[in-house]
Design an enzyme around this catalytic site. Structure first.
Site, PDB file in Angstrom:
ATOM      1  N   HIS A   1       8.478 -26.789  -1.465  1.00  0.00           N
ATOM      2  CA  HIS A   1       7.918 -27.945  -2.177  1.00  0.00           C
ATOM      3  C   HIS A   1       6.749 -27.545  -3.057  1.00  0.00           C
ATOM      4  CE1 HIS A   1      10.377 -30.800   0.169  1.00  0.00           C
ATOM      5  NE2 HIS A   1      10.392 -29.754   0.988  1.00  0.00           N
TER       6      HIS A   1
ATOM      7  N   GLU B   1       0.819  -1.211   0.000  1.00  0.00           N
ATOM      8  CA  GLU B   1       0.000   0.000   0.000  1.00  0.00           C
ATOM      9  C   GLU B   1       0.856   1.265   0.000  1.00  0.00           C
ATOM     10  OE1 GLU B   1      -4.304  -0.833   2.010  1.00  0.00           O
ATOM     11  OE2 GLU B   1      -3.022   0.500   3.141  1.00  0.00           O
TER      12      GLU B   1
ATOM     13  N   LYS C   1     -14.073   0.472  -3.149  1.00  0.00           N
ATOM     14  CA  LYS C   1     -15.054   0.902  -2.136  1.00  0.00           C
ATOM     15  C   LYS C   1     -16.168   1.713  -2.792  1.00  0.00           C
ATOM     16  CE  LYS C   1     -12.137   1.387   1.965  1.00  0.00           C
ATOM     17  NZ  LYS C   1     -11.644   2.370   2.909  1.00  0.00           N
TER      18      LYS C   1
HETATM   19  O1  PA5 Z   1      -3.612   1.258   5.875  1.00  0.00           O
HETATM   20  C1  PA5 Z   1      -4.768   1.615   5.758  1.00  0.00           C
HETATM   21  O2  PA5 Z   1      -5.102   2.802   5.854  1.00  0.00           O
HETATM   22  C2  PA5 Z   1      -5.892   0.609   5.490  1.00  0.00           C
HETATM   23  O3  PA5 Z   1      -5.448  -0.653   5.337  1.00  0.00           O
HETATM   24  C3  PA5 Z   1      -6.854   0.631   6.668  1.00  0.00           C
HETATM   25  O4  PA5 Z   1      -6.167   0.224   7.801  1.00  0.00           O
HETATM   26  C4  PA5 Z   1      -8.041  -0.279   6.410  1.00  0.00           C
HETATM   27  O5  PA5 Z   1      -8.648   0.040   5.188  1.00  0.00           O
HETATM   28  C5  PA5 Z   1      -9.053  -0.164   7.525  1.00  0.00           C
HETATM   29  O6  PA5 Z   1      -9.471   1.166   7.659  1.00  0.00           O
HETATM   30  P1  PA5 Z   1     -10.214   1.675   8.945  1.00  0.00           P
HETATM   31  O7  PA5 Z   1      -9.328   1.467  10.103  1.00  0.00           O
HETATM   32  O8  PA5 Z   1     -10.525   3.106   8.674  1.00  0.00           O
HETATM   33  O9  PA5 Z   1     -11.485   0.839   9.060  1.00  0.00           O
END
Ligand code: PA5
Length: 433
Positions: A306, A285, A408
């Site tokens: 394996h 990310e 989303k």
């Molecule tokens: O790194 C990030 O921002 C995302 O992976 C969030 O942690 C994830 O989408 C969950 O978001 P939230 O904590 O707002 O529910």
């Protein structure tokens, strides 16, 4: 401490890359230290192991004790950065079989990290006749998967304990001021913990996000923070020789630049599986944007030798390997012709390294002091710091995730959320509905 061994990757990259890269690493480092690079408002994690909220830390410890005393299970609701770190640390330091073990601490069930009703039903079955509490974790407070799960488990708690009883068993970890979860927690009187504004989800394991579930599992969170603090101090050094995060970030950047587009994280401990998942999110990310970034993958050795071993040895030459090596815990069980399991594993590790390097896969080995709270704190901070450096070396913002929004928005439109009407019509047409 973390030691980065680059001996088996240097022959793959143009030398002397360190001198060439040092000025760029210094700029990246300064951005992290001063919080003045892209996404600088999300660099609160850089000094977190020193500047964390001590009063809240005590409340986390007290809440963990209460949960341990009144609950046989804790349901942890969260997705992505709001769950992977906690799960990774618990599996590493307690066990991947934690829930099956005889122990003094509650079982921990992770939910809200997907949309499977079968999975939820199974957890409900496991909670039958069990006293439990819920820790709902969402920085935004609006993420669909945890919101769906929370509604479900909140109702279950309310049925079992009544509204007041349920409120005493719900712990909400969310934004300090904003979001639907914060509003609900305030209205219902849940104990709340804060995901600091300046710490993004995937960098939040050392906040209440990770610390509460980790403490409930009986792990010493003071030692975890102390380990992270040690690494934080080391990572302030603005020179290659003294800063292991510089060494790792620099080498992986050079490998990327010279055509290695995939980094495979490997460990020889099955308990590391969810730390690898956490690492994949952290790096994927943070780096994967604007058409750039190493693709983070993971394997579990020797099991995957394996299966994936064939590809790694002889498939497309696109990858390098980063192996996390833990100092042995001293379980000297004799298994084979008087040889201990650890000894056999060492030979497997060395044999694999030589074979993969021979096959064109560079190797980075990360040595840790062991597999305990301190070592885990060090490793977490090390990976976070190297990740921030890596993002800046690639010239991307390591602290945003614009790509996560795409699915989303489509999902909201397809679910008929108000405000998405036009988009919904366009998507339905594309789907031929
Ligand atoms: O790194 C990030 O921002 C995302 O992976 C969030 O942690 C994830 O989408 C969950 O978001 P939230 O904590 O707002 O529910």
């Amino acid at each position: 401490m973390i030691r980065v061994d680059l001996n088996s990757c240097k022959s793959f990259i143009p030398l002397p890359y360190e001198a060439a890269l040092a000025p760029r690493l210094r700029i990246a480092h300064d951005h992290l230290q001063k919080g003045d690079g892209a996404g600088g408002e999300f660099t609160g994690w850089v000094r977190l192991p020193q500047d964390y909220d001590k009063e809240e830390f005590r409340r986390i410890q007290a809440a963990a004790k209460k949960i341990q005393s009144d609950s046989q299970a804790l349901v942890v609701i969260g997705i992505g950065g709001s769950y992977l770190g906690a799960r990774g640390v618990i599996e590493c330091l307690r066990s991947p079989n934690y829930n099956l073990k005889k122990k003094e601490t509650p079982n921990i069930y992770f939910v809200g990290n997907g949309l499977s009703s079968d999975y939820m039903s199974e957890i409900v079955e496991l909670l039958d006749g069990v006293d439990f509490s819920v820790n709902v974790i969402s920085k935004s407070g609006t993420t669909t998967e945890p919101a769906v799960a929370f509604r479900f488990f909140r109702e279950m708690l309310e049925k079992k304990y009544g509204a007041d009883g349920a409120a005493k068993r719900i712990y909400a970890t969310t934004d300090r001021h904003r979001g639907a979860l914060k509003a609900l927690a305030d209205a219902k009187g849940y104990e709340t913990f804060v995901v600091p504004d300046e710490v993004g989800g995937r960098y939040s394991v050392l906040t209440a996000v990770g610390l509460l579930p980790i403490a409930v599992a009986g792990i010493d969170i003071e030692a975890l923070m102390a380990g992270a603090r040690e690494m934080m101090d080391i990572c302030t050094a603005a020179e290659m020789d003294a800063n292991p995060a510089w060494q790792y970030a620099g080498a992986r950047y050079e490998m990327y630049r010279t055509g290695k587009k995939i980094e495979i994280l490997a460990a020889y401990e099955p308990c590391f599986r969810f730390m690898a998942e956490w690492w994949k999110q952290l790096y994927g990310e943070s780096e994967g944007k604007e058409g750039k970034g190493l693709f983070p993958a993971s394997v579990e050795f020797t099991a995957d030798l394996h299966s994936m071993g064939q590809y790694i040895q002889e498939g497309e030459r696109l990858m390098f390997e980063t192996v996390v090596k833990f100092a042995p815990r001293g379980q000297f069980l004799n298994f084979l012709a008087g040889k201990s399991m650890d000894f056999i594993r060492e030979q497997a590790m060395d044999g694999t390294l030589l074979a993969h390097v021979e096959g064109g896969v560079p190797n980075v080995t990360l040595y840790t002091d062991g597999l305990d709270e301190k070592a885990m704190g060090q490793l977490i901070y090390f990976f976070e710091y190297a990740c921030g450096l890596s993002g800046y070396l690639l010239d991307v913002n390591p602290f945003d995730q614009p790509g996560v929004e795409a699915y989303k928005k489509n999902m909201f439109a397809l679910l008929g959320k108000p405000g998405y009407e036009e988009m919904r019509a366009a998507l339905l047409a594309k789907l031929g509905r």
